[in-house]
Structures are given as C-alpha cells and as structure tokens.
Design an enzyme around this catalytic site. Structure first.
Site, mmCIF file in Angstrom:
data_model
loop_
_atom_site.group_PDB
_atom_site.id
_atom_site.type_symbol
_atom_site.label_atom_id
_atom_site.label_comp_id
_atom_site.label_asym_id
_atom_site.label_seq_id
_atom_site.Cartn_x
_atom_site.Cartn_y
_atom_site.Cartn_z
ATOM 1 N N GLY A 129 -12.064 5.285 0.590
ATOM 2 C CA GLY A 129 -12.199 4.329 1.593
ATOM 3 C C GLY A 129 -12.029 4.595 2.920
ATOM 4 O O GLY A 129 -12.670 4.185 4.032
ATOM 5 N N GLU A 187 -5.239 4.328 5.935
ATOM 6 C CA GLU A 187 -5.973 3.569 4.772
ATOM 7 C C GLU A 187 -6.964 2.768 5.311
ATOM 8 O O GLU A 187 -6.719 2.451 6.572
ATOM 9 C CB GLU A 187 -4.712 2.735 4.071
ATOM 10 C CG GLU A 187 -5.308 2.121 2.834
ATOM 11 C CD GLU A 187 -5.863 2.571 1.842
ATOM 12 O OE1 GLU A 187 -6.887 3.197 2.030
ATOM 13 O OE2 GLU A 187 -5.323 2.681 0.476
ATOM 14 N N ASP A 188 -7.985 2.270 4.659
ATOM 15 C CA ASP A 188 -8.992 1.444 4.997
ATOM 16 C C ASP A 188 -8.363 0.067 5.041
ATOM 17 O O ASP A 188 -8.925 -0.744 6.040
ATOM 18 C CB ASP A 188 -10.353 1.656 4.173
ATOM 19 C CG ASP A 188 -10.000 1.467 2.719
ATOM 20 O OD1 ASP A 188 -8.880 1.508 2.279
ATOM 21 O OD2 ASP A 188 -11.156 1.526 1.842
ATOM 22 N N GLY A 220 -1.386 -4.459 -1.452
ATOM 23 C CA GLY A 220 -0.344 -3.544 -1.012
ATOM 24 C C GLY A 220 0.168 -2.542 -2.224
ATOM 25 O O GLY A 220 0.889 -1.867 -1.774
ATOM 26 N N THR A 245 -1.438 -0.226 -3.534
ATOM 27 C CA THR A 245 -1.711 0.914 -3.453
ATOM 28 C C THR A 245 -1.103 1.732 -2.355
ATOM 29 O O THR A 245 -0.511 2.864 -2.586
ATOM 30 C CB THR A 245 -3.351 1.270 -3.041
ATOM 31 O OG1 THR A 245 -4.015 0.544 -3.949
ATOM 32 C CG2 THR A 245 -3.965 2.588 -2.906
ATOM 33 N N LYS A 301 -4.886 -7.699 4.743
ATOM 34 C CA LYS A 301 -4.958 -9.164 4.349
ATOM 35 C C LYS A 301 -3.644 -9.687 4.171
ATOM 36 O O LYS A 301 -3.310 -9.493 2.914
ATOM 37 C CB LYS A 301 -5.817 -9.137 3.080
ATOM 38 C CG LYS A 301 -7.229 -8.483 3.178
ATOM 39 C CD LYS A 301 -7.910 -8.813 1.637
ATOM 40 C CE LYS A 301 -9.416 -8.042 1.636
ATOM 41 N NZ LYS A 301 -9.771 -8.065 0.267
ATOM 42 N N PHE A 336 -13.156 -10.418 0.268
ATOM 43 C CA PHE A 336 -13.801 -9.276 0.114
ATOM 44 C C PHE A 336 -14.670 -8.880 0.981
ATOM 45 O O PHE A 336 -15.713 -9.463 1.740
ATOM 46 C CB PHE A 336 -14.279 -9.407 -1.550
ATOM 47 C CG PHE A 336 -14.698 -7.867 -1.910
ATOM 48 C CD1 PHE A 336 -13.580 -7.236 -2.188
ATOM 49 C CD2 PHE A 336 -15.792 -7.414 -1.658
ATOM 50 C CE1 PHE A 336 -13.838 -5.995 -2.888
ATOM 51 C CE2 PHE A 336 -16.211 -5.984 -2.162
ATOM 52 C CZ PHE A 336 -15.142 -5.343 -2.725
ATOM 53 N N ASP A 383 -16.084 -0.087 -0.068
ATOM 54 C CA ASP A 383 -17.505 -0.318 -1.068
ATOM 55 C C ASP A 383 -17.267 -1.545 -1.611
ATOM 56 O O ASP A 383 -16.115 -2.005 -2.115
ATOM 57 C CB ASP A 383 -17.354 0.926 -2.004
ATOM 58 C CG ASP A 383 -15.974 0.907 -3.178
ATOM 59 O OD1 ASP A 383 -14.909 0.780 -2.627
ATOM 60 O OD2 ASP A 383 -16.302 0.747 -4.094
ATOM 61 N N ARG A 428 -20.498 1.749 1.566
ATOM 62 C CA ARG A 428 -19.683 2.427 2.259
ATOM 63 C C ARG A 428 -20.353 2.978 3.723
ATOM 64 O O ARG A 428 -19.852 3.160 4.631
ATOM 65 C CB ARG A 428 -19.026 3.575 1.484
ATOM 66 C CG ARG A 428 -18.296 3.307 0.674
ATOM 67 C CD ARG A 428 -17.697 4.716 0.020
ATOM 68 N NE ARG A 428 -17.208 4.622 -1.378
ATOM 69 C CZ ARG A 428 -15.818 4.175 -1.663
ATOM 70 N NH1 ARG A 428 -15.213 3.553 -0.788
ATOM 71 N NH2 ARG A 428 -15.490 4.203 -2.881
HETATM 72 P P1 IMP Z 1 -4.559 -2.937 -3.094
HETATM 73 O O1 IMP Z 1 -3.712 -1.901 -3.826
HETATM 74 O O2 IMP Z 1 -4.594 -4.277 -3.456
HETATM 75 O O3 IMP Z 1 -3.751 -3.026 -1.474
HETATM 76 O O4 IMP Z 1 -5.890 -2.216 -2.626
HETATM 77 C C1 IMP Z 1 -6.311 -1.339 -1.880
HETATM 78 C C2 IMP Z 1 -7.444 -0.630 -2.248
HETATM 79 O O5 IMP Z 1 -8.469 -1.588 -2.693
HETATM 80 C C3 IMP Z 1 -8.227 -0.185 -0.783
HETATM 81 O O6 IMP Z 1 -7.757 1.100 -0.456
HETATM 82 C C4 IMP Z 1 -9.494 -0.541 -1.143
HETATM 83 O O7 IMP Z 1 -10.027 0.673 -1.609
HETATM 84 C C5 IMP Z 1 -9.653 -1.472 -2.000
HETATM 85 N N1 IMP Z 1 -9.855 -2.892 -1.397
HETATM 86 C C6 IMP Z 1 -8.953 -3.757 -1.280
HETATM 87 N N2 IMP Z 1 -9.589 -4.875 -0.523
HETATM 88 C C7 IMP Z 1 -10.857 -4.598 -0.478
HETATM 89 C C8 IMP Z 1 -12.020 -5.125 -0.038
HETATM 90 O O8 IMP Z 1 -11.948 -6.371 0.594
HETATM 91 N N3 IMP Z 1 -13.236 -4.733 0.040
HETATM 92 C C9 IMP Z 1 -13.206 -3.328 -0.712
HETATM 93 N N4 IMP Z 1 -12.149 -2.740 -1.070
HETATM 94 C C10 IMP Z 1 -10.944 -3.195 -1.284
HETATM 95 MG MG MG Z 2 -9.311 2.767 -0.494
#
Ligand code: IMP
Ligand code: MG
Length: 179
Positions: A48, A103-104, A109, A111, A135, A156, A163, A169
């Site tokens: 991302g 990070e995108d 959190g 990841t 977020k 989202f 994506d 993307r």
């Molecule tokens: P986390 O581990 O829940 O913080 O998610 C992080 C990863 O999920 C990011 O690196 C994105 O690839 C994906 N992600 C989280 N939110 C979105 C969204 O709103 N749209 C698309 N991808 C997302």
């Molecule tokens: Mg990502």
C-alpha cells in the site's frame, strides 16, 4: 460528488490529489529538519505505501538517505483480519540506523505494532513512524506516530496505493466507501 466504482462498491472522493501532494510536501519539510545528519533508512511497507513512499522520498533532501521495502499482508476485503504475515524481509543492515517506517494507513495498528517489533529485532538506533492516513478511532494499540498525513474517521478508503481486494491502487486521489 465525484464517485468511482471499484469492483462491486462505490466510493466518493475524499482527499484530492492536490491535497495529498501538498501534505506530503509539508511532511517532507518536517522530516528534512528532524532527520538532518542522520543518514536515515526509509522503509516502505508494501504494497500500500508505494505511492506515498515514492512521492515523499523524492522530496527528502537529507544527505545519504536510502530506502528499502518490507512486505506484510493482513487485509481481506474491507476488514482487517488482525493476522499479519511477513512476505518479504530485509537484506540491509539496520543496526544503529535511524529507520523511518512509511505506511499508507494505520487502522487497528496491529500491522504497525508487528512491523516495529520485527524492525527492533535488527537493533536500529531509532525507529520513527510515518503514515499517510490514520484512523484514530480504529486503533487498538499504543503507537507513538511521528508523522501523520491525514486523520480520518473509521471508514474504508481506496486510492493512492490503497486497495479494495487488490483494486483501486492506481487512483491518484483517496476515495471513501459510499454509505
Ligand atoms: P491495521 O493492521 O489494521 O492497522 O491495517 C493496516 C493495513 O491494512 C494497511 O497497511 C492497509 O494495507 C490496510 N488497510 C487498513 N485500512 C484500510 C482502508 O481503509 N483501505 C484499504 N486498506 C486498508
Ligand atoms: Mg498496507
């Protein structure tokens, strides 16, 4: 309202290309100040963050800055699975380096927490976190985020590297899932 269709879903324009570029410029100015003399290693979290990393890195003027790529995957559809898999690790030496993780988006959190843990195992001097989108309402872990492009509600989004089931993307702006 400008809308786009990605697979079976409709998304509405939320952050324009101009706004994204303007904000990245501001983040780069701040980083260039903060990281002066550090020879930072930027770590782009794939997939991302590739667009964010590319546009940001072009504006980094710190001497001897370098960039590498780290690949994780956790999302399926529009919901975080909470499970993070490492697909591609590091070949470079991170020991005593100033690392800036790019990070995108930070959603739950998980990841980012996992990424930081993995990076810390290489004994860097310091690890800074930069995310284009955050977020806050969705975040479930304690994170010290150094650079945030945009805070958004728990919705989202797609575009600018982000994506929906691997699609969307290539959109140059960010779009929010229509209600
Ligand atoms: P986390 O581990 O829940 O913080 O998610 C992080 C990863 O999920 C990011 O690196 C994105 O690839 C994906 N992600 C989280 N939110 C979105 C969204 O709103 N749209 C698309 N991808 C997302
Ligand atoms: Mg990502």
């Amino acid at each position: 309202m400008k809308t786009v269709q990605v697979l079976d879903k409709t998304f509405e324009l939320s952050i324009s290309e101009e706004k994204i570029q303007e904000r990245i410029e501001q983040l780069a100015v701040q980083m260039n100040k903060d990281l002066e003399g550090q020879e930072p290693l930027f770590v782009c979290i794939l997939n991302g963050a590739f667009m964010f990393a590319s546009d940001l890195f072009k504006k980094i003027t710190v001497e001897n800055a370098s960039i590498t790529f780290f690949r994780l995957a956790s999302y399926e559809g529009t919901v975080s699975t909470g499970k993070v898999r490492k697909i591609m690790g590091f070949t470079e030496d991170l020991e005593n380096k100033t690392v800036v993780v790019l990070e995108d988006i930070i959603d739950t959190g998980i990841t980012m927490e996992n990424t930081i843990e993995q990076i810390n195992a290489y004994n860097p001097k310091q690890v800074k976190i930069a995310t284009l989108v955050y977020k806050p309402e969705a975040c479930k872990v304690e994170l010290d985020i150094d650079y945030v492009g945009f805070e958004i509600p728990n919705e989202f989004i797609v575009g600018y590297g982000l994506d929906y089931n691997a699609k969307g993307r290539n959109l140059p702006a960010i779009y929010t899932l229509a209600k």
